[in-house]
Design a protein around this motif. Structure first.
Motif, mmCIF file in Angstrom:
data_model
loop_
_atom_site.group_PDB
_atom_site.id
_atom_site.type_symbol
_atom_site.label_atom_id
_atom_site.label_comp_id
_atom_site.label_asym_id
_atom_site.label_seq_id
_atom_site.Cartn_x
_atom_site.Cartn_y
_atom_site.Cartn_z
ATOM 1 N N HIS A 242 32.672 -95.210 51.607
ATOM 2 C CA HIS A 242 33.219 -96.564 51.659
ATOM 3 C C HIS A 242 33.010 -97.200 53.024
ATOM 4 O O HIS A 242 32.565 -98.363 53.124
ATOM 5 C CB HIS A 242 34.711 -96.512 51.319
ATOM 6 C CG HIS A 242 35.364 -97.863 51.265
ATOM 7 N ND1 HIS A 242 35.805 -98.513 52.400
ATOM 8 C CD2 HIS A 242 35.634 -98.678 50.230
ATOM 9 C CE1 HIS A 242 36.322 -99.679 52.063
ATOM 10 N NE2 HIS A 242 36.247 -99.803 50.755
ATOM 11 N N ASP A 243 33.301 -96.476 54.100
ATOM 12 C CA ASP A 243 33.161 -97.054 55.438
ATOM 13 C C ASP A 243 31.704 -97.334 55.776
ATOM 14 O O ASP A 243 31.399 -98.323 56.462
ATOM 15 C CB ASP A 243 33.796 -96.136 56.483
ATOM 16 C CG ASP A 243 33.228 -94.724 56.440
ATOM 17 O OD1 ASP A 243 32.615 -94.357 55.428
ATOM 18 O OD2 ASP A 243 33.406 -93.979 57.427
ATOM 19 N N GLU A 244 30.776 -96.507 55.290
ATOM 20 C CA GLU A 244 29.356 -96.757 55.539
ATOM 21 C C GLU A 244 28.886 -98.025 54.830
ATOM 22 O O GLU A 244 28.086 -98.795 55.373
ATOM 23 C CB GLU A 244 28.526 -95.555 55.085
ATOM 24 C CG GLU A 244 28.736 -94.299 55.921
ATOM 25 C CD GLU A 244 27.954 -93.125 55.375
ATOM 26 O OE1 GLU A 244 27.395 -93.257 54.263
ATOM 27 O OE2 GLU A 244 27.898 -92.083 56.061
ATOM 28 N N HIS A 312 28.753 -103.433 43.922
ATOM 29 C CA HIS A 312 28.102 -102.319 43.223
ATOM 30 C C HIS A 312 28.037 -101.076 44.120
ATOM 31 O O HIS A 312 28.227 -99.947 43.650
ATOM 32 C CB HIS A 312 26.701 -102.725 42.775
ATOM 33 C CG HIS A 312 26.689 -103.771 41.695
ATOM 34 N ND1 HIS A 312 27.283 -103.582 40.469
ATOM 35 C CD2 HIS A 312 26.170 -105.016 41.665
ATOM 36 C CE1 HIS A 312 27.122 -104.654 39.719
ATOM 37 N NE2 HIS A 312 26.454 -105.558 40.430
ATOM 38 N N ALA A 313 27.738 -101.292 45.413
ATOM 39 C CA ALA A 313 27.651 -100.154 46.333
ATOM 40 C C ALA A 313 29.005 -99.479 46.506
ATOM 41 O O ALA A 313 29.093 -98.245 46.560
ATOM 42 C CB ALA A 313 27.103 -100.615 47.690
ATOM 43 N N LEU A 314 30.074 -100.273 46.582
ATOM 44 C CA LEU A 314 31.411 -99.691 46.719
ATOM 45 C C LEU A 314 31.809 -98.939 45.457
ATOM 46 O O LEU A 314 32.461 -97.888 45.529
ATOM 47 C CB LEU A 314 32.425 -100.797 47.015
ATOM 48 C CG LEU A 314 32.351 -101.424 48.416
ATOM 49 C CD1 LEU A 314 33.257 -102.630 48.514
ATOM 50 C CD2 LEU A 314 32.707 -100.399 49.481
ATOM 51 N N GLU A 315 31.415 -99.467 44.309
ATOM 52 C CA GLU A 315 31.701 -98.753 43.062
ATOM 53 C C GLU A 315 30.949 -97.427 43.022
ATOM 54 O O GLU A 315 31.495 -96.391 42.598
ATOM 55 C CB GLU A 315 31.316 -99.628 41.870
ATOM 56 C CG GLU A 315 31.590 -98.992 40.520
ATOM 57 C CD GLU A 315 33.059 -98.685 40.289
ATOM 58 O OE1 GLU A 315 33.353 -97.748 39.523
ATOM 59 O OE2 GLU A 315 33.911 -99.381 40.880
ATOM 60 N N ASN A 316 29.678 -97.445 43.467
ATOM 61 C CA ASN A 316 28.913 -96.190 43.545
ATOM 62 C C ASN A 316 29.573 -95.204 44.500
ATOM 63 O O ASN A 316 29.605 -93.992 44.240
ATOM 64 C CB ASN A 316 27.477 -96.474 43.997
ATOM 65 C CG ASN A 316 26.657 -97.158 42.934
ATOM 66 O OD1 ASN A 316 27.012 -97.148 41.749
ATOM 67 N ND2 ASN A 316 25.556 -97.781 43.326
ATOM 68 N N ALA A 317 30.080 -95.721 45.630
ATOM 69 C CA ALA A 317 30.752 -94.836 46.592
ATOM 70 C C ALA A 317 32.010 -94.223 45.980
ATOM 71 O O ALA A 317 32.303 -93.042 46.191
ATOM 72 C CB ALA A 317 31.093 -95.619 47.859
#
Length: 496
Positions: A242-244, A312-317
């Protein structure tokens, strides 16, 4: 804006105002004598300035507005003062169409008027010395473009406190663009010099050029923006934490909208701001409004694209974290499994190696568990393991680490222990609490205690030592059930 850049802008505005007043006064005779010529040339100059052309892509792209071409045309056809006024009027018209801040408009207007005045003075001086009209016009156009760019570089350098980056590369690109524009102006100007009024026939062609070139510049900007958004999307999707993802989002937003003051915050945008929610709406991507350049999509489109990619990236994370947690969690008891235990032991042993101290490990096994499985069934055995996991959570501290190793084997990692005696004491207290809580189940608890790094400097060695002591304790307890044994013998079996 810094005080130095504000002072520079004030001086530039005063200079531009003075030169504009003087230019109008000096151009009045020419404007009265040939008003149609001035009008036609001013219109042609304006259309040329409104015709941006993008050559190349991204970092190697070159941008032209035919400013030098317009300058050659004006200074070759009109007297120097009238030509400078025509260039100033056309540039001011262009500035008024910019979707930018009032400060940027004021600077662009002042710098354009000042640069046009410098070109007019150059043309007048050269013509007075007997230089040919076309030559004087070419030099004046180069001065017009050069002064304008020098003022931009100076203002940005004062604002940032350092020379603008890639100054050398920009200077080479500027030289190539100005040379090309001047050569084109030398080719067009002779067509209007005999009869400037007839130049109105060129205006429809220049209008078509302006419309097509602005559309081409807009498409080029959008294409580059899509490429940058694709890079940002890929970068965020490669981030599995998440932080990345948040760090990547902030970095790309600042790169795509460098003058918008992009921030990520927990509240919606305020006045003079635009923003879009990120994720579940707990965070917002916010930027100042009204800073987009001509032909470049507005901030909302950029922010919307970035926010969509970030969602989408946060959901993947989140999915990746969930999968990792499932891979390190025992499905039956909800405790960490063997893999998670090994990772935790490895970290604690490394910390003890760096800073000193001990890591205690309690290896626990149920006595009589096989009989429960055989006599009552596996469902009863599973329920017993779940009950044991609950008792272990309750009987241990929050900083201790409880894990299920396999079957009816459990481990507890004790942090902050002073040595082996404390580990043994904690293990005995834990045994008493668990056996009291599970007294009706007809099972007992065998335990083995190991202390790292003395009994093992790596997880495998420490687990092996605790496992051996647990079996020694199990043997003592088995003999105790068949005959009287002292409690001291049982405690000794925990130590090994």
């Amino acid at each position: 804006m810094h005080a130095r850049s504000r002072a520079f802008l004030c001086l530039l505005v005063l200079l531009a105002t003075a030169t504009l007043g003087i230019g109008v006064w000096r151009a009045l005779p020419a404007m009265q004598a040939a008003a149609s010529d001035v009008a036609v040339v001013t219109a042609a100059v304006a259309l040329l300035l409104f015709s941006p052309v993008t050559v190349g892509r991204r970092a190697r792209a070159a941008y032209m507005t035919f400013g030098e071409t317009a300058g050659v045309l004006a200074f070759a056809v009109l007297p120097p003062a009238a030509a400078a006024l025509a260039c100033s009027a056309a540039a001011l018209g262009l500035v008024l169409t910019l979707r930018t801040s009032a400060t940027n408009r004021l600077f662009n207007a002042a710098s354009s008027v000042t640069a046009a005045a410098a070109g007019g003075l150059t043309a007048a001086a050269l013509q007075a010395s007997g230089t040919g009209v076309l030559t004087a016009a070419a030099v004046a156009a180069l001065v017009f473009g050069a002064v304008s760019h020098v003022l931009v570089v100076t203002f940005l350098s004062i604002e940032r406190g350092r020379l603008v980056p890639n100054f050398g590369a920009g200077l080479r690109q500027l030289a190539a663009v100005e040379t090309a524009g001047t050569v084109l102006g030398l080719a067009v100007a002779p067509l209007l010099m005999p009869n400037p009024t007839e130049g109105w026939r060129l205006l429809p062609l220049l209008l078509v050029l302006a419309v097509l070139s602005r559309r081409q510049a807009q498409l080029a900007a959008e294409r580059d923006l899509l490429d940058d958004l694709a890079v940002a999307t890929q970068d965020m999707h490669l981030s599995l934490r998440h932080d990345e993802v948040v760090d990547a989002l902030h970095a790309h937003a600042a790169r795509l909208l460098p003058r918008s003051g992009v921030t990520i915050r927990g509240e919606p945008p305020g006045p003079d701001q635009v923003g879009v929610p990120v994720g579940d709406g707990a965070s917002w991507l916010v930027a100042r409004s009204g800073v987009a350049q001509v032909g470049v999509p507005t901030e909302e489109r950029v922010l919307s694209g970035l926010a969509t990619a970030a969602r989408h990236a946060l959901e993947n994370a989140r999915l990746h974290r969930r999968v990792e947690e499932q891979a390190r969690t025992d499905a039956l008891t909800g405790l960490p499994n063997r893999g998670a235990l090994v990772l935790h032991l490895d970290r604690e042993l490394a910390r003890a190696g760096r800073h000193g101290g001990h890591v205690g490990l309690v290896f626990l096994d149920l006595d009589g568990f096989k009989a429960v499985n055989d006599e009552q069934g596996h469902e009863a055995g599973d329920a017993l393991l779940v009950e044991l996991a609950g008792h272990l959570r309750t009987a241990t501290r929050t900083e201790d680490f409880v894990a299920r190793l396999a079957g009816d084997e459990f481990c507890i990692v004790l942090t902050g222990v002073s040595g082996q005696p404390e580990c043994v004491r904690v293990a005995e207290e834990l045994r008493a609490a668990v056996e009291q809580g599970m007294g009706t189940a007809g099972v007992g608890v065998s335990m083995g205690v190991a202390l790292g790094p003395e009994d093992g400097a790596d997880p495998a060695a420490l687990l092996h030592a605790a496992d051996l002591r647990m079996y020694a304790d199990k043997a003592v307890r088995s003999r105790r059930r068949t005959g009287p044994r002292s409690s001291r013998t049982e405690t000794d079996s925990l130590r090994g």
